[in-house]
Motif scaffolding. Sequence first.
Motif, PDB file in Angstrom:
ATOM      1  N   GLY A  73       1.080  -1.246  -0.449  1.00  0.00           N
ATOM      2  CA  GLY A  73       0.098   0.498  -0.128  1.00  0.00           C
ATOM      3  C   GLY A  73       0.275   1.044   0.451  1.00  0.00           C
ATOM      4  N   ARG A  74       2.379   1.256  -0.352  1.00  0.00           N
ATOM      5  CA  ARG A  74       3.023   2.271  -0.287  1.00  0.00           C
ATOM      6  C   ARG A  74       3.458   3.065  -1.602  1.00  0.00           C
ATOM      7  N   TRP A  75       2.165   3.617  -2.611  1.00  0.00           N
ATOM      8  CA  TRP A  75       2.021   3.620  -3.442  1.00  0.00           C
ATOM      9  C   TRP A  75       2.703   4.867  -4.035  1.00  0.00           C
ATOM     10  N   HIS A  76       2.829   5.976  -2.751  1.00  0.00           N
ATOM     11  CA  HIS A  76       3.626   6.599  -3.572  1.00  0.00           C
ATOM     12  C   HIS A  76       4.971   6.219  -4.000  1.00  0.00           C
ATOM     13  N   GLU A  77       5.206   5.920  -3.210  1.00  0.00           N
ATOM     14  CA  GLU A  77       6.895   5.164  -3.008  1.00  0.00           C
ATOM     15  C   GLU A  77       7.357   4.055  -4.125  1.00  0.00           C
ATOM     16  N   ALA A  78       5.636   3.612  -4.795  1.00  0.00           N
ATOM     17  CA  ALA A  78       6.247   2.477  -6.173  1.00  0.00           C
ATOM     18  C   ALA A  78       5.752   3.614  -7.098  1.00  0.00           C
ATOM     19  N   TYR A  79       5.690   4.091  -7.531  1.00  0.00           N
ATOM     20  CA  TYR A  79       5.538   4.950  -8.678  1.00  0.00           C
ATOM     21  C   TYR A  79       6.950   5.461  -8.629  1.00  0.00           C
ATOM     22  N   ALA A  80       7.197   6.106  -7.889  1.00  0.00           N
ATOM     23  CA  ALA A  80       8.257   7.303  -7.508  1.00  0.00           C
ATOM     24  C   ALA A  80       9.531   6.414  -8.164  1.00  0.00           C
ATOM     25  N   LEU A  81       9.530   4.583  -7.505  1.00  0.00           N
ATOM     26  CA  LEU A  81      10.800   3.976  -8.207  1.00  0.00           C
ATOM     27  C   LEU A  81      10.949   3.608  -9.804  1.00  0.00           C
ATOM     28  N   LEU A  82       9.315   3.206 -10.069  1.00  0.00           N
ATOM     29  CA  LEU A  82       8.925   3.330 -11.869  1.00  0.00           C
ATOM     30  C   LEU A  82       9.522   4.774 -11.881  1.00  0.00           C
ATOM     31  N   GLU A  83       8.898   5.902 -11.614  1.00  0.00           N
ATOM     32  CA  GLU A  83       9.349   6.581 -12.213  1.00  0.00           C
ATOM     33  C   GLU A  83      10.715   7.395 -12.480  1.00  0.00           C
TER      34      GLU A  83
END
Length: 194
Positions: free
Chosen positions: A29-39
């Motif tokens: 549920g750590r969406w912000h961190e997941a998106y940041a890694l993918l970006e």
Amino acid sequence: RLLHEETLRYYPDNEIALANLAKFHAEEGRWHEAYALLEDGMRRNPAVADFYESAAAMADRQGDRIRAAEYLRRGLKAPGADRSRLWNDLGVLYSEGGDRGPAEVAFRESLAAEPESATAWLNLGKEYYLQQRWPEALAALRRAQELRPGDAETLEGLGDASAARATVSYATTNRVDDAHREGAAGDNIPTAPS
């Protein structure tokens, strides 16, 4: 998770570790961190389709189909990205959302990029099936079966499309026969798709 974090510490461009760590963050549920890694991965190596697909899958899981589609379209613009795969993913996203026209276009674009993609032929056949376009569904599914003989999902689709076409043909024939028996002109009687 720790293994992927450690790998990225020494090899920050390791796309597999980056994508997997993003997936772990998303599962937690750590969406912000997941998106940041993918970006970050998209910036470092824009040709890796996994980054766009993972971000799109996360957005879709969160119910944000618009954001998911945006990620896939960004991937399509990236030099060297697997266009067939990304178009196919976009088609699936549209199809699952009930957007028939855009789904068909996306599957056709996938095939334009890779004409021998059994997956894209299968998905185009399924889309035609959902649109009740039986002859086109059968043709696309047969092509998928030629490219991937014995595939269970393709064979199931072929069976469903064949049965649906037969049912429509049978029902239409019976309506025409009934109309003629009753003396109707038959001008407004629907015919089976050809």
